[in-house]
Design an enzyme around this catalytic site. Sequence first.
Site, PDB file in Angstrom:
ATOM      1  N   ASN A 192       0.872  -1.185   0.000  1.00 27.90           N
ATOM      2  CA  ASN A 192       0.000   0.000   0.000  1.00 27.90           C
ATOM      3  C   ASN A 192       0.905   1.230   0.000  1.00 27.90           C
ATOM      4  OD1 ASN A 192      -1.822   2.036   0.521  1.00 27.90           O
ATOM      5  ND2 ASN A 192      -2.209   1.431   2.655  1.00 27.90           N
ATOM      6  N   TRP A 193       0.994   1.865  -1.159  1.00 23.13           N
ATOM      7  CA  TRP A 193       1.903   3.021  -1.269  1.00 23.13           C
ATOM      8  C   TRP A 193       1.341   4.276  -0.619  1.00 23.13           C
ATOM      9  CZ3 TRP A 193       4.936   3.492  -6.546  1.00 23.13           C
ATOM     10  CH2 TRP A 193       5.779   2.378  -6.676  1.00 23.13           C
ATOM     11  N   LYS A 194       0.076   4.243  -0.271  1.00 21.43           N
ATOM     12  CA  LYS A 194      -0.578   5.422   0.322  1.00 21.43           C
ATOM     13  C   LYS A 194      -0.371   6.650  -0.587  1.00 21.43           C
ATOM     14  CE  LYS A 194       0.384   3.444   4.810  1.00 21.43           C
ATOM     15  NZ  LYS A 194       0.328   3.634   6.240  1.00 21.43           N
TER      16      LYS A 194
ATOM     17  N   HIS B 284      -9.303   1.413   5.326  1.00 21.67           N
ATOM     18  CA  HIS B 284      -8.002   1.590   5.988  1.00 21.67           C
ATOM     19  C   HIS B 284      -8.182   2.536   7.172  1.00 21.67           C
ATOM     20  CE1 HIS B 284      -3.828   2.649   6.686  1.00 21.67           C
ATOM     21  NE2 HIS B 284      -3.486   1.592   5.967  1.00 21.67           N
TER      22      HIS B 284
ATOM     23  N   GLU C 221      -6.491   4.893   8.158  1.00 23.59           N
ATOM     24  CA  GLU C 221      -6.250   6.305   7.826  1.00 23.59           C
ATOM     25  C   GLU C 221      -7.493   6.926   7.194  1.00 23.59           C
ATOM     26  OE1 GLU C 221      -2.652   5.570   5.649  1.00 23.59           O
ATOM     27  OE2 GLU C 221      -1.615   5.129   7.527  1.00 23.59           O
TER      28      GLU C 221
ATOM     29  N   GLU D  63      -5.080  -4.775  10.757  1.00 22.58           N
ATOM     30  CA  GLU D  63      -4.013  -3.797  10.930  1.00 22.58           C
ATOM     31  C   GLU D  63      -4.233  -3.037  12.234  1.00 22.58           C
ATOM     32  OE1 GLU D  63      -2.182  -2.748   6.898  1.00 22.58           O
ATOM     33  OE2 GLU D  63      -3.863  -1.402   7.212  1.00 22.58           O
TER      34      GLU D  63
ATOM     35  N   GLY E 118       2.829   2.246  10.605  1.00 21.17           N
ATOM     36  CA  GLY E 118       3.793   3.322  10.391  1.00 21.17           C
ATOM     37  C   GLY E 118       4.530   3.748  11.645  1.00 21.17           C
TER      38      GLY E 118
ATOM     39  N   SER F 158       3.732  -2.215  10.222  1.00 20.79           N
ATOM     40  CA  SER F 158       5.190  -2.244  10.345  1.00 20.79           C
ATOM     41  C   SER F 158       5.803  -3.600   9.993  1.00 20.79           C
ATOM     42  CB  SER F 158       5.614  -1.790  11.744  1.00 20.79           C
ATOM     43  OG  SER F 158       5.186  -0.459  11.987  1.00 20.79           O
TER      44      SER F 158
ATOM     45  N   GLY G 282       2.886  -1.149   4.222  1.00 21.22           N
ATOM     46  CA  GLY G 282       2.929   0.264   3.875  1.00 21.22           C
ATOM     47  C   GLY G 282       4.348   0.682   3.517  1.00 21.22           C
ATOM     48  N   GLY G 283       5.020   1.316   4.479  1.00 17.32           N
ATOM     49  CA  GLY G 283       6.346   1.900   4.248  1.00 17.32           C
ATOM     50  C   GLY G 283       7.332   0.985   3.536  1.00 17.32           C
TER      51      GLY G 283
HETATM   52  C1  PEP Z   1      -0.556   0.187   6.052  1.00 14.80           C
HETATM   53  O1  PEP Z   1      -0.729   1.369   5.964  1.00 14.80           O
HETATM   54  O2  PEP Z   1      -1.385  -0.565   5.518  1.00 14.80           O
HETATM   55  C2  PEP Z   1       0.604  -0.310   6.782  1.00 14.80           C
HETATM   56  C3  PEP Z   1       0.552  -1.513   7.238  1.00 14.80           C
HETATM   57  O3  PEP Z   1       1.652   0.570   6.949  1.00 14.80           O
HETATM   58  P1  PEP Z   1       3.101   0.229   7.554  1.00 14.80           P
HETATM   59  O4  PEP Z   1       3.546  -1.085   6.964  1.00 14.80           O
HETATM   60  O5  PEP Z   1       3.969   1.368   7.132  1.00 14.80           O
HETATM   61  O6  PEP Z   1       2.936   0.125   9.035  1.00 14.80           O
END
Ligand code: PEP
Length: 253
Positions: free
Chosen positions: A13-15, A99, A101, A169, A175, A215, A236-237
């Site tokens: 997920n590049w957000k 999500h 966010e 999640e 993040g 993470s 994500g990241g």
């Molecule tokens: C996400 O936003 O779906 C996520 C899991 O982010 P991260 O891996 O950066 O915690």
Amino acid sequence: MAKKTPRALVAGNWKMNGTKTSLREVRLLVSMLKGVRLKCDVMICPPATLLTKVRDLTRSSRVITGGQDCHASESGAHTGDLSAEMFADAGAGAVIVGHSERRADHGEANGDVRAKATAALRAGLTAIVCVGETHDERKSGATLRVISAQVKGSLPEGASADNTIIAYEPVWAIGTGLTATADEVAQVHRHIRKRLSALVGEEQGSRMRILYGGSVKPGNAAELMAVANVNGALVGGASLKAADFIGIIKAYT
Ligand code: PEP
């Protein structure tokens, strides 16, 4: 007969990250995956501005593309929004909805998420439905209750193992560099599996994929992906750099 484990999915997920220069990471990923015997599906969910470009670059590979969030309607006067049909038209095979966010930044409640996930199915996309508790909810012992309500309230109409994926999640792990322990993940994923069986029936519920996200990195992926009822990761990241993302995918080689 022994139950078949669903095929895992590692989805990035590049957000709201990525411009044309980021496409080099996609090229790199495609070349790094050449000749690798994968035991999982791989997906990239770039920002909508890059979706067709990522689709073009991954067309000849096994990497699939997904969108991030969609409107519940097929079309109409909704400036700035994108419909599930538009994502399908741009080459997406799935869309992430609910999500944390979106739930936090846009006040999306379970009913909104359900409407978006139902729209995804209408457009022929797989709905990746995110659920997760906040830090306060975990501290107060409400985790399983919150997850139950989110799963029940957000599952799309007509959900099946072939068209819906759940992503657990924990909000406090997204993040932040914090990850849930293997025991915490096992407890919640087992709970989701039970809820799914009650909601969509034993057969579909046992085959529906449940991803873990929060993470996930190359260094912790193997441990987290080995937990019972974890059928892949939403990343994500660490999905922004091909070298990190492949380090996670390798948990499945
Ligand atoms: C996400 O936003 O779906 C996520 C899991 O982010 P991260 O891996 O950066 O915690």
